[in-house]
Design a protein around this motif. Structure first.
Motif, mmCIF file in Angstrom:
data_model
loop_
_atom_site.group_PDB
_atom_site.id
_atom_site.type_symbol
_atom_site.label_atom_id
_atom_site.label_comp_id
_atom_site.label_asym_id
_atom_site.label_seq_id
_atom_site.Cartn_x
_atom_site.Cartn_y
_atom_site.Cartn_z
ATOM 1 N N GLY A 1 2.533 -15.001 4.195
ATOM 2 C CA GLY A 1 2.182 -13.655 4.619
ATOM 3 C C GLY A 1 1.998 -13.562 6.119
ATOM 4 N N PRO A 2 1.621 -12.392 6.591
ATOM 5 C CA PRO A 2 1.477 -12.182 8.035
ATOM 6 C C PRO A 2 0.358 -13.036 8.629
ATOM 7 C CG PRO A 2 1.126 -10.118 6.826
ATOM 8 C CD PRO A 2 1.331 -11.190 5.822
ATOM 9 N N PRO A 3 0.574 -13.540 9.852
ATOM 10 C CA PRO A 3 -0.453 -14.367 10.497
ATOM 11 C C PRO A 3 -1.595 -13.553 11.105
ATOM 12 C CG PRO A 3 1.512 -14.269 11.848
ATOM 13 C CD PRO A 3 1.828 -13.538 10.579
ATOM 14 N N GLN A 4 -1.377 -12.247 11.342
ATOM 15 C CA GLN A 4 -2.415 -11.397 11.925
ATOM 16 C C GLN A 4 -2.362 -10.029 11.266
ATOM 17 O OE1 GLN A 4 -1.284 -11.354 16.098
ATOM 18 N NE2 GLN A 4 -2.905 -12.789 16.574
ATOM 19 N N LEU A 5 -3.488 -9.343 11.298
ATOM 20 C CA LEU A 5 -3.556 -7.967 10.827
ATOM 21 C C LEU A 5 -4.063 -7.102 11.968
ATOM 22 C CD1 LEU A 5 -5.241 -8.546 7.350
ATOM 23 C CD2 LEU A 5 -2.810 -8.129 7.809
ATOM 24 N N SER A 6 -3.569 -5.893 12.039
ATOM 25 C CA SER A 6 -4.057 -4.941 13.039
ATOM 26 C C SER A 6 -4.870 -3.887 12.309
ATOM 27 C CB SER A 6 -2.882 -4.288 13.767
ATOM 28 O OG SER A 6 -2.147 -5.262 14.459
ATOM 29 N N GLU A 7 -6.108 -3.698 12.787
ATOM 30 C CA GLU A 7 -7.011 -2.757 12.136
ATOM 31 C C GLU A 7 -7.613 -1.801 13.151
ATOM 32 O OE1 GLU A 7 -9.859 -5.364 10.299
ATOM 33 O OE2 GLU A 7 -8.541 -5.778 8.597
ATOM 34 N N HIS A 8 -7.975 -0.626 12.676
ATOM 35 C CA HIS A 8 -8.654 0.378 13.481
ATOM 36 C C HIS A 8 -10.073 -0.117 13.761
ATOM 37 C CE1 HIS A 8 -10.251 4.769 13.743
ATOM 38 N NE2 HIS A 8 -9.965 4.285 14.936
ATOM 39 N N ALA A 9 -10.437 -0.203 15.032
ATOM 40 C CA ALA A 9 -11.747 -0.736 15.416
ATOM 41 C C ALA A 9 -12.890 0.091 14.827
ATOM 42 C CB ALA A 9 -11.874 -0.786 16.940
ATOM 43 N N ASP A 10 -12.699 1.389 14.638
ATOM 44 C CA ASP A 10 -13.783 2.250 14.166
ATOM 45 C C ASP A 10 -14.022 2.179 12.660
ATOM 46 O OD1 ASP A 10 -14.192 3.055 16.762
ATOM 47 O OD2 ASP A 10 -13.031 4.891 16.560
ATOM 48 N N CYS A 11 -12.946 2.144 11.860
ATOM 49 C CA CYS A 11 -13.141 2.206 10.407
ATOM 50 C C CYS A 11 -12.609 0.987 9.658
ATOM 51 C CB CYS A 11 -12.495 3.477 9.840
ATOM 52 S SG CYS A 11 -10.693 3.411 9.741
ATOM 53 N N GLY A 12 -11.863 0.111 10.337
ATOM 54 C CA GLY A 12 -11.328 -1.078 9.679
ATOM 55 C C GLY A 12 -10.039 -0.852 8.912
ATOM 56 N N GLY A 13 -9.504 0.357 8.969
ATOM 57 C CA GLY A 13 -8.244 0.654 8.276
ATOM 58 C C GLY A 13 -7.070 -0.057 8.935
ATOM 59 N N ARG A 14 -6.069 -0.347 8.141
ATOM 60 C CA ARG A 14 -4.873 -1.030 8.637
ATOM 61 C C ARG A 14 -4.082 -0.101 9.560
ATOM 62 N NH1 ARG A 14 0.283 -1.819 5.749
ATOM 63 N NH2 ARG A 14 1.438 -3.286 7.022
#
Length: 148
Positions: free
Chosen positions: A109-122
């Motif tokens: 799978g992916p080595p990193q995830l990008s998330e919204h700093a405020d709510c944690g959403g992808r």
């Protein structure tokens, strides 16, 4: 940077590649977006020769993607901070990461995830029409000559 290999092309993609198209350059921008600011920090994350890193950092400063800021007087030491122009490359890096995650990540799978700093959403990138606000799939994008 790329030593003007796209001279005859009137194309924003070619012009952009003159700034960020050389090997290592987008990885330096990626790391800067992840918070790396110092020469040794980039050197430690990338298996890159010192002279190549120095050249790429100088080019990014010259093109206004990074700014060189002194953080120590004796001896003089500098760090490299993203400018607004550099931070605008976030979407480019996210799009490349998304494509790689979709097509090249492998079984782990992916080595990193990008998330919204405020709510944690992808975080995902989208192509959206500025007129109707509709998401536009790749097969529905048309390109035509512009005034410039």
């Amino acid at each position: 940077m790329l030593r003007r290999t796209y001279d005859g092309q009137i194309c924003s993609v070619a012009r952009t590649l003159e700034v960020v198209g050389e090997r290592w350059t987008l990885l330096i921008v990626r790391d800067a977006l992840l918070g790396v600011t110092r020469f040794d920090g980039f050197l430690g994350r990338l298996s890159i020769a010192r002279n190549v890193l120095s050249d790429r950092l100088s080019g990014l400063v010259e093109h206004g993607v990074l700014e060189r800021v002194q953080y120590q007087d004796r001896p003089p030491r500098h760090e490299y901070r993203l400018t607004n122009r550099g931070r605008e490359l976030t979407t480019v890096i996210l799009s490349l990461r998304e494509w790689g995650d979709r097509h090249l990540a492998g079984e782990a799978g992916p080595p990193q995830l990008s998330e919204h700093a405020d709510c944690g959403g992808r975080i995902t990138t989208r192509v959206v029409c500025e007129r109707c606000a509709e998401q536009v799939p790749p097969g529905r994008v048309v390109t035509r000559p512009a005034q410039g």
